[in-house]
Structures are given as structure tokens and as C-alpha cells.
Write a protein that holds these residues in place. Sequence first.
Motif, PDB file in Angstrom:
ATOM      1  N   PRO A 297       0.823  -1.218   0.000  1.00 33.20           N
ATOM      2  CA  PRO A 297       0.000   0.000   0.000  1.00 33.20           C
ATOM      3  C   PRO A 297       0.852   1.261   0.000  1.00 33.20           C
ATOM      4  N   PRO A 298       0.327   2.362  -0.542  1.00 36.56           N
ATOM      5  CA  PRO A 298       1.045   3.637  -0.464  1.00 36.56           C
ATOM      6  C   PRO A 298       1.140   4.085   0.990  1.00 36.56           C
ATOM      7  N   THR A 299       2.094   4.959   1.262  1.00 39.34           N
ATOM      8  CA  THR A 299       2.267   5.409   2.646  1.00 39.34           C
ATOM      9  C   THR A 299       1.206   6.425   3.050  1.00 39.34           C
ATOM     10  N   ARG A 300       0.625   7.092   2.067  1.00 38.70           N
ATOM     11  CA  ARG A 300      -0.429   8.071   2.352  1.00 38.70           C
ATOM     12  C   ARG A 300      -1.507   7.974   1.287  1.00 38.70           C
ATOM     13  N   ILE A 301      -2.748   8.049   1.718  1.00 40.19           N
ATOM     14  CA  ILE A 301      -3.873   8.101   0.785  1.00 40.19           C
ATOM     15  C   ILE A 301      -4.758   9.268   1.205  1.00 40.19           C
ATOM     16  N   THR A 302      -4.922  10.216   0.307  1.00 42.59           N
ATOM     17  CA  THR A 302      -5.757  11.384   0.574  1.00 42.59           C
ATOM     18  C   THR A 302      -7.083  11.208  -0.144  1.00 42.59           C
ATOM     19  N   THR A 303      -8.191  11.456   0.535  1.00 42.09           N
ATOM     20  CA  THR A 303      -9.507  11.237  -0.062  1.00 42.09           C
ATOM     21  C   THR A 303     -10.312  12.537  -0.096  1.00 42.09           C
ATOM     22  N   GLY A 304     -11.157  12.628  -1.110  1.00 38.96           N
ATOM     23  CA  GLY A 304     -12.042  13.784  -1.219  1.00 38.96           C
ATOM     24  C   GLY A 304     -11.539  14.793  -2.226  1.00 38.96           C
ATOM     25  N   THR A 305     -12.460  15.323  -3.029  1.00 32.08           N
ATOM     26  CA  THR A 305     -12.108  16.300  -4.068  1.00 32.08           C
ATOM     27  C   THR A 305     -11.473  17.541  -3.480  1.00 32.08           C
ATOM     28  N   ALA A 306     -11.986  18.001  -2.320  1.00 30.36           N
ATOM     29  CA  ALA A 306     -11.469  19.237  -1.722  1.00 30.36           C
ATOM     30  C   ALA A 306      -9.999  19.112  -1.344  1.00 30.36           C
ATOM     31  N   SER A 307      -9.532  17.879  -1.094  1.00 29.88           N
ATOM     32  CA  SER A 307      -8.139  17.700  -0.662  1.00 29.88           C
ATOM     33  C   SER A 307      -7.165  18.149  -1.735  1.00 29.88           C
ATOM     34  N   TRP A 308      -7.386  17.721  -3.004  1.00 22.54           N
ATOM     35  CA  TRP A 308      -6.453  18.105  -4.064  1.00 22.54           C
ATOM     36  C   TRP A 308      -6.854  19.391  -4.765  1.00 22.54           C
TER      37      TRP A 308
END
Length: 631
Positions: A297-308
Motif C-alpha cells: 500500500p502507499p504510505t499516504r492516501i488522501t480522499t475527497g475532491t477538496a483535498s487536491w
Amino acid sequence: MKSPFKYLTLDSVAQAELTFSTISVVLATSIVLLTLYYFRKRPTICPVTDLGARVVLITGCDSGFGSGLVAACTDQGFEVVAACYTTDGAKKYDKIENVYAVVADLTDDEGISDVVAFTKQRIGVRGLFGLVNNAGVALPGNVDWAKPPTYEATMKLNFFAPVKLVYALLPSLKRAKGRVVNVTSVDGFINLPTNAAYCSSKHALESYSDVLRCEMLPWGVDVVVIQPATMRTPLAMAFADSWHRSFETAESDRRANYGDGWAEKVKQAMKSGISDIAQSPELTVSALLSALTLRSPPTRITTGTASWLVFKPLSKLSDRTRDSILYAMSFGAAKEPLALEHGTPPEGVVSHITIKVSSLSQSIAFYQKFGFSLVGDPTSSQAMLKGGAHKKWQPLLLLSSTGSPLKRPESWSAGMQRLCIYVADFDVQVGRLKAAGLEPYAPLAGKSEQIAAYKDPDGFVVYLIVFHLPLGPIVDITRLWYGAQYPMMFHLSINVASDFETAKSSYAKLGFSKVVYEVGRDKHQKNLLPAFGLSESETHIDGVRMCQLPNDVFSITLLKWTEPETKREGGELLNSLAITVKNVKEAVRSAREAGFEVEEERLTKVPLLGEAIVGAAFVEGVRIEYVKFLD
């Protein structure tokens, strides 16, 4: 003619070609590296096999991400230990196969021990494949009023609970070559206003996760951080109300610099904003499941449109630029100025006006009907009130109770006898006061201006005024420029008993040297007099001067009455006004040299504004204070 290529040599051309070649190589290499990095962050899905033999401990399973992840994990064949905070939260797992609920408070050591013991009993010798630290709490509130226990409670669950669980279960995680999944937030890489305690805890958990991931390399324990943006979870959807409750329960002197109207509008804007950007929790549940099922797995997973779309770009800006944008995002939509733009009055303004009253409760009720709000904590004998919001400092009203009946002289007697409030919607405010049980003590009066005059329980006059043509538009533009809200304190009338020229000179020496308006005998608007119960024909005023301190926007108005005649009748000390100065001792010395009776400086405490050095000068018995605030 000189050649434009005079300085262009073979060496310089070769150097330029070399430079160009170097830049090309660097750019090409950068593109390749960025491409590799892009695809490295999105690994090919390669699921772990034989999940049915693996145990996962998930915290915070009462609702939200935790509840969704339990269902997702059981669908994948995991055996799940579901740590819940409440018995009701745990009951829903009673009849679900391969789900074993444990009820515990993870903010205390006993609760941690219960979860660890329960988990070890379930895993036996198998080891623990996954620890998902999902339980969390958000206790919002601005730094100005969020007390230290808020931070302590937040850190207990959001940071120390994961640390304690990892420490206790790490041998089991090593044995299974398992993984730790820590749920942080976008608040783990950007700090959002109103949520300092939560942001701090998530930053701490991010740092801890980085160190843990590095140190676990020899044992093959993966550490994954999940960074959700705003999702439609109970925690997020209750955020605005929780923030507002934190404001309502804050100490009154902390709330005073903001105002109830401001807080209410911020809450509504916050609710609307969260509703607009919140997405389905399934996005984060899917990411959590990936962290457990991907072989690498990746070390970080960011979720949600607002995040990026919003938070990642903002996190890359300079501090000051980001601060400005985040402040506007958090508070700008309220479109309501802060109650006090300055926590402490600046130098060279009228900081407050003191009005003596016989009954504090009755007088507070009277001024609140006008729209003044109580700020700070009243004592048994004093209470501070403020008017409407204003970009410049507006004087506060300090009500000081004598505890006994007052004999206040008529409004033309010597001293400070009337407070003027400017209104844009005269008829509306008069009607509102009537509905609140306040009637003018004389008929409404005026033409190009209108006045409605009222008396407080002790006879002090407070009146409303509005200007029509030609002055009205000018005053309204000024009011809008300063963002002035009702009740806007316009000026304070001071009746003088001495020769008018002498009085003007005296107040100019005290600092009121900026003349706003001045007329001579009977040049004032006599049609306004009936609003104060006075005859237009039988009342004569020798002069009117409206003046200000050079750096102030609040005025005093000096009046010399001859019919009825202004006399000193013992009410001069029932009111006073305070001027902020840089050096009280120097101000008192100057007043003494100018021939005024003075009162030497002393240390005192002013409600809301704190400790202050105060001295005074007396003009015809009227007390003018010099104040230096120490807070």
C-alpha cells in the motif's frame, strides 16, 4: 558602426550551447522522474490473499468510517475486532459473523488495556494483521477561547490512544508482518482556523506515523496514513454547531471581542460550506480497505475532491498568503464585523463613558432595549456595555451603580446630560423601542433631522437622530465606510456654565481640538427642541460646538444655554468620559499647568478592559479621565 555582435565569441556560443544542453537534460530527467513518481503513488492493485485468517482491530466503530470499514472488512473475509465507545454502538455487531465488539473508553489506560487484552485473546498465536486507529474527536473553537483541557481531551483520543495501542500490539503486528493504518485528516498537512486542537493532534499523529514506518522496515510492518477531506460523517456534520457551542460557553470577556451576531453568522456560513463540500464517507472507507488489502500500500492516501482541489494547493502557499485566504474562507462569509476591532482602545480616543445609575439591573435592561449588549462579567456595582460594530473604536458604556436613588438635574444643567445615537432607519427603531415598552418622553421633532428622546431610569437622556437631505447621504456614506452598525454612538452633549469661549478653550486644551461643527446664538435647528420638551420660542442657546480628539471619530458637543440657563446643580459628577493617553502622569501634569483641578494617577481595574492607570482633570466640575490600559 559598432557591431551588435561585438561581444559574441565562439567561446560564448559554445557555452550557450552547453547551457542549453544541460537545461534540456535536466528538464527531460525531471519529466521522467515526475512520471515515475506519479505512477509510484498509484500502485497496481495486488490484493493480499487468505484474508480470512487475518485479524484486524478497528477503533471508533460506533459510526462513520469505522462502522463502514467493519462491513467492508467482513465482506472481504477479515476477522474484525470492533472497538466501540458505547454499548449501543457495539450492539449492532452482536449477530454479525466474524465481528467481535469490545466497549472501551480509549482516553484512559483501563480502556486501552481492555481492548488490548480482548484483541490478544482473539488473535492467539496468529499475530495481528491490521490496526486501524480511526477513533477520533473534534472539539472546535477559536484559540482565543478554547481552553487547555480542550487540547488535552483531543490529544488523549486522537494521538495518545493510537500511540498506546501500537506500543501494546506491536509485537503481534511484527509477528504477522501486519500494518498500522492511522486516520489523520487534511488537517494533518494544513492547519484550518477554528480547529487548532484537532489540527495539532493530527499533525502529531502524522509525525509519529512517519517515524514508525521508517523504524518498522526490518520487520515488514507497513504504516499507512489516511487523510480524508470533509466527509458526511456525524463528526463533520455536527462541526458548526459544536463550534458555536464552544463560543456560547466561553468566558464573556473572550466573547466580547467577537459578538453574538458575528458568531451566529459564522456558524451558518460554516454549516453551508461543510454541506457544500462534504462527500460520501464511502470514499474514505474504500481507501481504508485498500490500505489493508493492497500487498504494497502507499504510505499516504488522501480522499475527497477538496483535498487536491483546495487544501493541497493552499498548503503550498506562503504562510501570510495562506493565512489571508483561510481567514476569508472561515470568517469572511459572515459579512459581520467583529464586535470590537481593537481588544484595547488605541491611544487618543474616548475609551468609555461612565454613567452613574441607581439600579444596575434596571439600567442594563434599558440600554439593552436600545441594542447595547452586555460584555465582560458585571460585578455587583458595575457593568460594561457596547454599541454596534464599527471599524474604528466606539466608546463603551460603563454603568456604575450608587446603590441609592439619584437626583439627576434637567438636560440643560451643567455636565454630560445626553447621549446621541445615530440611526439610518428612524421609524423602524422608534417602533421597535415602542414594542419593547419604551416611549419618547416628548413628541418626535425635526424636519431635515428627526429626534426621539428617551430617559433612562434615573433621568439621563438618550436620543435617536437621523439626518435627511442635505446631511443624510454624507453621514450614511461615512457610516457605511466604517461598517457602523446600530446602535452607533454619535456624540455626547456637555453643557457648560462658563463663558462659551472659555469653555471651548478649556476643552481644546484637554485635546478636543478638531472642530466638526459650530454655530452661534440660536443658529441651531430650533425645530428639534420639542423632542426634549422645550419651547422653540422660549429656549435660547448661545453656541454649539461639536468637536473631537484628533484621532477619534466620536464627538462631544458643547452647548451654552441661556434660557433656560445652564447652572451647576450638583449633577456634574454623575457622568464622566475617559481619554486614552500614552502617559497618564504627563497628561495630568499638563492639565494642572493649564489651570485645571486634577486627580493624581492611580492603579484601578476597568471591567472588560482590565487594569489601568487613571488620572483626571475637572472642567467646571465635570470629570475627564486620562487612562492608560495595561492589558
